[in-house]
Design an enzyme around this catalytic site. Structure first.
Site, mmCIF file in Angstrom:
data_model
loop_
_atom_site.group_PDB
_atom_site.id
_atom_site.type_symbol
_atom_site.label_atom_id
_atom_site.label_comp_id
_atom_site.label_asym_id
_atom_site.label_seq_id
_atom_site.Cartn_x
_atom_site.Cartn_y
_atom_site.Cartn_z
ATOM 1 N N LEU A 196 -44.247 -18.648 11.543
ATOM 2 C CA LEU A 196 -44.396 -19.870 10.758
ATOM 3 C C LEU A 196 -45.355 -19.656 9.594
ATOM 4 C CD1 LEU A 196 -44.619 -22.156 13.871
ATOM 5 C CD2 LEU A 196 -42.719 -22.127 12.229
ATOM 6 N N HIS A 212 -46.816 -17.342 25.010
ATOM 7 C CA HIS A 212 -46.581 -15.935 24.677
ATOM 8 C C HIS A 212 -46.561 -15.126 25.971
ATOM 9 C CE1 HIS A 212 -46.555 -12.294 22.288
ATOM 10 N NE2 HIS A 212 -47.485 -11.813 23.089
#
Length: 201
Positions: A105, A121
């Site tokens: 992003l 993650h």
């Protein structure tokens, strides 16, 4: 953000969205709406063919497909993504939850949702940021692996850790078997973190 009516959650996915599915089930089964005024406002994917979109639609959730390949730049895509997310729940969401959203992003996007953007993650950060985490853990000879839920900042996989789960590495593990074992724990941890944020909200 303390107003109950404002606790809208938008989930971003790129594929099957198994963490998204775990979140949807937890929201329903543990009555997030009654307890915290939370609402799953929608699911957005950068891949129109993502299996998770069909699953979300079958659950009655609003969905948006934004094909990143149709945009000339990362910035242009992220601008459209902001418009889509905020359009699901004006004036904007309480949380934007990245659940297997395979896009880096832009700083502008991260800034727009500062403090409201979280990611999961599949490693024990700060170890193994980025891709191929399970292969790298095995190559390094790690005896433990795991997953981390963290706030998103402009630096990849670097924001404040909100929770971690530890999973043992077995002698005969492949990247796939390790990934599957970690994923079952992700499905428990991610809803738990969101519940804490809702309760604190």
């Amino acid at each position: 953000m303390s107003d109950h009516a404002s606790k809208n959650i938008v989930v971003l996915i790129s594929g099957q969205g198994s963490n998204m599915q775990a979140i949807v089930r937890a929201a329903r089964d543990r009555q997030w709406g009654r307890r915290w005024g939370a609402r799953l406002a929608g699911v957005v994917s950068n891949r129109p063919e993502a299996a998770g979109l069909a699953w979300a639609q079958a659950e009655g959730l609003p969905t948006v497909a934004l094909d990143h390949r149709a945009y000339a730049s990362r910035e242009a895509f992220d601008a459209a993504l902001i418009q889509a997310i905020d359009g699901l729940c004006p004036p904007g969401p309480f949380l934007v939850v990245l659940a297997g959203f395979m896009r880096i992003l832009t700083p502008g996007f991260v800034e727009h949702y500062a403090g409201r953007l979280i990611n999961i993650h599949p490693s024990l950060l700060p170890a193994f940021p980025g891709l191929h985490t399970h292969e790298r853990a095995l190559q390094a000879g790690c005896r433990f692996a795991g997953a981390t839920v963290h706030r998103v900042t402009a630096e990849l996989d670097h924001g404040e850790y909100l929770d971690q789960v530890v999973v043992p590495v077995m002698p005969d593990d492949s990247a796939d078997t390790l990934a599957a074992r970690v994923l079952t724990q992700e499905h428990l941890m991610y809803p738990r973190v969101i519940e804490r944020l809702l309760a604190a909200g």
